[in-house]
Each structure stands twice: as structure tokens, then as C-alpha cells.
Write an enzyme that holds these catalytic residues in place. Structure first.
Site, mmCIF file in Angstrom:
data_model
loop_
_atom_site.group_PDB
_atom_site.id
_atom_site.type_symbol
_atom_site.label_atom_id
_atom_site.label_comp_id
_atom_site.label_asym_id
_atom_site.label_seq_id
_atom_site.Cartn_x
_atom_site.Cartn_y
_atom_site.Cartn_z
ATOM 1 N N ASP A 80 0.889 -1.159 0.000
ATOM 2 C CA ASP A 80 0.000 0.000 0.000
ATOM 3 C C ASP A 80 0.927 1.208 0.000
ATOM 4 O O ASP A 80 1.548 1.515 1.023
ATOM 5 C CB ASP A 80 -0.896 -0.003 1.240
ATOM 6 C CG ASP A 80 -1.899 1.149 1.246
ATOM 7 O OD1 ASP A 80 -1.584 2.217 0.668
ATOM 8 O OD2 ASP A 80 -2.989 1.001 1.818
ATOM 9 N N HIS A 81 1.063 1.872 -1.146
ATOM 10 C CA HIS A 81 2.111 2.892 -1.254
ATOM 11 C C HIS A 81 1.905 4.055 -0.294
ATOM 12 O O HIS A 81 2.848 4.786 0.008
ATOM 13 C CB HIS A 81 2.249 3.383 -2.703
ATOM 14 C CG HIS A 81 1.102 4.199 -3.191
ATOM 15 N ND1 HIS A 81 0.002 3.654 -3.822
ATOM 16 C CD2 HIS A 81 0.878 5.529 -3.145
ATOM 17 C CE1 HIS A 81 -0.842 4.611 -4.152
ATOM 18 N NE2 HIS A 81 -0.345 5.756 -3.759
ATOM 19 N N HIS A 86 -6.074 2.622 1.425
ATOM 20 C CA HIS A 86 -5.327 3.783 1.905
ATOM 21 C C HIS A 86 -5.982 4.454 3.120
ATOM 22 O O HIS A 86 -5.323 4.730 4.128
ATOM 23 C CB HIS A 86 -5.174 4.828 0.804
ATOM 24 C CG HIS A 86 -4.598 4.295 -0.468
ATOM 25 N ND1 HIS A 86 -3.593 3.355 -0.498
ATOM 26 C CD2 HIS A 86 -4.878 4.569 -1.772
ATOM 27 C CE1 HIS A 86 -3.276 3.081 -1.752
ATOM 28 N NE2 HIS A 86 -4.046 3.805 -2.536
#
Length: 501
Positions: free
Chosen positions: A181-182, A244
Site C-alpha cells: 500500500d504505497h 489507503h
């Protein structure tokens, strides 16, 4: 953090001709190499369907570095010598046997001790197939460590995510799977833990005794651009909230871990997600708002509505905006609403967290003709990185009058040229064997369990009035009403004019 010392490895990128590899992965690997975090004992194998050669692949990698506007040193030729390409059919066992042979050659050439990382930068429908063949055809090496990095989306609901997880677990153990999950690689998201657990001034106030509400905003000024076909099957709920937004909520709500290890941090995040108040389908409308942008004006330019974008049906009911009120039913957070909102074609591109503290029982500086100003802690995640603290101070030139004072710390102002990208940090963490900033299966399952109720309610309720917010605005009126019912309002995401009385 239980980091493994042996970081020399081979990196296999599935989907190496795609946009993610070009924009994020190749520049990140080069930065790690340039900083000495990857030494000469590494190899990168790009695999995809296109019939490229090693030379054309290396030219593409070099072009991606130039396009990223990074400073390319004189070591580029040596760096590119570590890259090889293999035309690949993910359903053909012969391709995996060829891959295993190529990896063996490169490991011998660069003296790599059998450590292999497999990065899935391609369509998710092939994740399970690839993982299965990596094991059955012996590409998953028994001599060193093996790691599998998975990009989102991890399923599109809980049943599909469970099916995918079962397929992956047939070939890889949970501690070998790195679900990326950047947002968890962003500097200020990682800073949430430091702000909380490294400062007595905040952690001692971090509860329902002193905090009235928390707001998490992630807004985008762009529309769906050329992603209409993909986005219309996903929407803001699956694309942003399930991963996110809920990850940021978990970091804000978690209890202090007994130590900063992967297992302990994940354990506390999982407890926070378990504490989310469940909803019935009938209750969704009370807690969540959906929106879809119509035509509007962005920077004096007229832009089309979502239904006029490419590959989007004219009657699409896909949401491009989500706002919600989350309640966390545990001792620390009982009664404190966590408000989240995310959307496309909003007024500004910004991600930030606002912690609003409770008012004093009797504030001597409150006057009926003045606007009450609470204390705020603002965590700026992007495009700015930093922290703001809004206090009340004496208004200059008057007596007995207070005015808000904003104290700012700008993180990316200090060293913006050398701030690593989220992907760079996460790649390095994975190479080191540090899974702290990757999502555990239990986090994924709990997130889908929460989101699926919302998704089902919206699917079953076809009576939706879209579009309901103009491009260039901050979303539908219903999202403002959601907070107004509790006596709150959204704090500005980029313009701080509201901090003046």
C-alpha cells in the site's frame, strides 16, 4: 525489527513493460543502487508478453530514469548490466523453467545467494496462477529467501480476496507475502507513529478525553483520465477507502505497541480495525455519502463530468467520491468520530489529517461575536509534508482578544531533493525483510468486511442522483451535512484562511 542481514537478491518484475514499472519501480531501484543500499550483488529480470530483447529493455529502463527527471550518474551502464528481459506467458510452464534458468545464470554471474523477490506489477487476475507456477516449477528457491510483493487491488470484495489469499498461501507463507500500500511508504504517514509515540505532549492527549474528532482527507484534482474502464469497475470505495484511508485510520487509532516490530505494530492495527463499529445495510446512509462529479471549472478551464469521460457508461452509478463517519468502539476512542473523505476532480490535490481537540470547559477568551477556534494538529501528507499546530494567542494591538496562531514544520522543505519516494522505501523494506509497512492478511480481510456492507447497500439502492457535485468543488453537500449533524465542519485541505478569526 527482525531485519535480515542478507539483502543481496534477484528481483523479478512481472509486468515490466507497464506503467508502474516505468514510473515507480525502475527509478526506485536506481536510487537504492546509487545510495549503496543495493550493491553489485543484485539482478533484475523483467518479464512480460512483449517480445523485447535485453537491449530494448535496458533502453526502456534508461528512458524511465530520464523521464523521472532524476540525476543520472556515470554508473548508468554498470547499473543496466544487471537487467535482463524474458518474453513470458504466465500460463505456460516452459516460461517459468526459462525464468529459473536465467535466474540461476544471473545469480552465478553476480554472486547472489539464491534470494529471490517476485514483484506483481500486472493484472491481479494472474496473481494466483503465477504464485502457483513459481512453486511448482521450482522458481521459488530453497537456497535463499523468497518474497512475493502484491499490488492492489487485493480482490474486489471479501470472498474474492479470500480466494486469492488461499491461492497465494498454497505457494508462499504469510511472512513471505508483502501486500503493498504505497500510502504506507509516504514519509508523513510513517511519521504518525513518531508523532504519537515519540512525544508526551501528544500521546497523553490522544484519546476521547481530549479529542473531539479526527478528519482524514485525500482529494485529487484530476479526473479518471484514461483509466475510465478500470475505474468504473472499482470506484472510490474500493480504490481508496478499503486500503489507503482505512490504513491511515488504523495508524491513528491503534494502541501503542510494546515494541516497534512488524508483528507488534500489525497486531495493534488489527485490533483497531476490529474495533470499527459494524453497520447494517440500512445504516449505511446514516454514516456514508457517495458522490460523482459533473462538469465544472478547474483553473479557469472547463472539464467534463465523469459520465463524459472515456470508457465510462453514460448512466454509470460508480462513485468518484466517498465521505464517511467511522466510530471505533473501544475504551480509548468511544464517542469520537473519525471522518474520512476522498474523491476525484476536487478543488485541490491534498492528503492531510486534522486532529481537532476539545474546547476548554470554560474558555475565558470566547466571545459571542467571535468565531470559536479549537486547537488543531494537522499532519500534511501530500503534496506538502509536515506538521501544523493551531493554537490561540493574543491578538496584536488589542487586549483580551485571542487569535489563532499556526506553527508550521515543513518536512519536504528541508531536503526535498533527497526525500525518497514511497516505492523506494517500501522496496528497501521488503529487501530487508521488514513487513511493518505492508498489510497483513487480517488487515485486508477486516477492511473488506467493513467495506462490503457499504458496497452492497449502494448496489441495492439504485435510486441515486448523479452527478451531485461539480468538478472543482469539495464534494456533495451531503458530506458537509454529515459533519454538521454532529456540530462539526470539514477543515480546509489547502487554504488556511479559516484559521483566522
Amino acid at each position: 525489527m527482525n531485519i535480515e542481514a542478507n539483502t543481496n537478491c534477484s528481483i523479478v518484475i512481472f509486468g515490466a513493460t507497464g506503467d508502474l514499472a516505468k514510473r515507480k519501480l525502475f527509478p526506485s531501484i536506481y536510487n537504492l543502487y546509487r545510495k549503496g543500499q543495493l550493491d553489485s550483488r543484485f539482478a533484475v529480470v523483467g518479464v512480460a508478453r512483449r517480445g523485447w530483447t535485453d537491449e530494448s529493455f535496458r533502453e526502456n529502463v534508461a528512458a524511465s530514469l530520464r523521464d523521472s527527471k532524476m540525476q543520472v550518474e556515470g554508473d548508468l551502464e554498470d547499473f543496466l548490466s544487471h537487467f535482463r528481459y524474458l518474453a513470458f506467458d504466465v500460463t505456460n510452464t516452459a516460461s517459468y523453467q526459462d525464468l529459473n534458468t536465467l535466474l540461476g545464470e544471473m545469480e552465478q554471474q553476480f554472486d547472489i545467494p539464491g534470494n529471490r523477490m517476485f514483484y506483481m506489477a500486472m493484472a491481479p487476475e494472474f496473481f494466483g496462477t503465477i504464485a502457483s507456477y513459481l512453486k511448482s516449477e521450482g522458481v521459488k528457491n530453497e537456497k535463499g529467501w523468497n518474497r512475493l510483493i502484491i499490488e492492489k487491488p487485493f480482490g474486489r470484495d471479501l470472498p474474492s480476496a479470500q480466494k486469492l489469499n488461499e491461492e497465494l498461501r498454497q505457494a508462499f507463507a504469510e511472512d513471505e507475502i508483502y501486500r503493498i500500500d504505497h500510502y504506507l511508504g509516504k514519509e508523513m504517514v510513517q511519521n504518525i507513529e513518531v508523532i504519537r509515540f515519540g512525544n508526551a505532549i501528544f500521546e497523553s492527549l490522544w484519546s476521547n478525553r481530549y479529542i473531539s474528532n479526527i478528519q482524514v482527507t485525500s482529494s485529487e484534482s484530476l479526473g479518471v483520465e484514461d483509466r475510465g474502464g478500470y475505474y468504473d469497475k472499482s470506484g472510490a470505495l474500493r480504490d481508496m477507502l478499503q486500503n489507503h484511508m482505512l490504513q491511515m485510520v488504523a495508524l491513528l487509532a491503534m494502541e501503542p505497541p510494546i515494541r516497534l516490530s512488524t508483528d507488534e505494530v500489525r497486531s495493534e492495527k488489527i485490533k483497531a480495525l476490529r474495533s470499527l463499529r459494524p453497520m447494517t445495510e440500512e445504516e449505511v446512509a446514516k454514516y456514508f455519502v457517495r458522490g460523482q462529479y459533473g462538469p465544472g471549472t478547474m483553473g479557469e478551464k472547463e472539464v467534463p463530468g465523469y459520465r463524459s469521460e472515456g470508457n465510462v457508461p453514460e448512466d454509470s452509478r460508480t462513485e468518484t467520491y466517498v465521505a464517511g463517519k467511522l466510530m471505533i468502539d473501544n475504551f480509548r476512542w468511544a464517542g469520537v468520530p473519525f471522518y474520512v473523505r476522498t474523491g476525484k476532480r476536487m478543488a485541490e490535490k491534498s492528503t492531510k489529517i486534522v486532529i481537532q481537540f476539545k474546547d476548554l470547559p470554560m474558555n475565558l477568551y470566547d466571545k459571542a461575536d467571535e468565531k470559536k477556534q479549537p486547537n488543531l494538529l494537522i499532519i500534511h501528507i501530500q503534496p506538502d509534508e509536515g506538521i501544523s499546530l493551531v493554537l490561540n494567542g493574543k491578538k496584536m494591538g488589542t487586549s483580551g482578544t485571542a487569535t489563532p496562531v499556526k506553527l508550521d514544520y515543513c518536512n519536504n522543505c528541508v531536503d526535498s531533493l533527497n526525500t525518497p519516494e514511497a516505492y523506494e522505501k517500501l522496496l528497501y523494506d521488503a529487501i530487508q525483510g521488514d513487513g511493518t509497512n505492508f498489510t497483513h492478511w487480517d488487515e485486508v480481510a477486516l477492511s473488506w468486511q467493513f467495506v462490503d456492507v457499504i458496497s452492497k447497500a449502494w448496489t441495492n439502492n439504485t435510486n441515486v442522483d448523479f452527478p451531485n457535485y461539480a468538478a472543482g468543488s469539495m464534494g456533495p453537500q451531503a458530506a458537509d451535512d454529515l459533519l454538521a449533524e454532529d456540530g462539526f465542519h470539514w477543515w480546509p485541505i489547502a487554504d488556511d484562511s479559516e484559521f483566522s478569526i
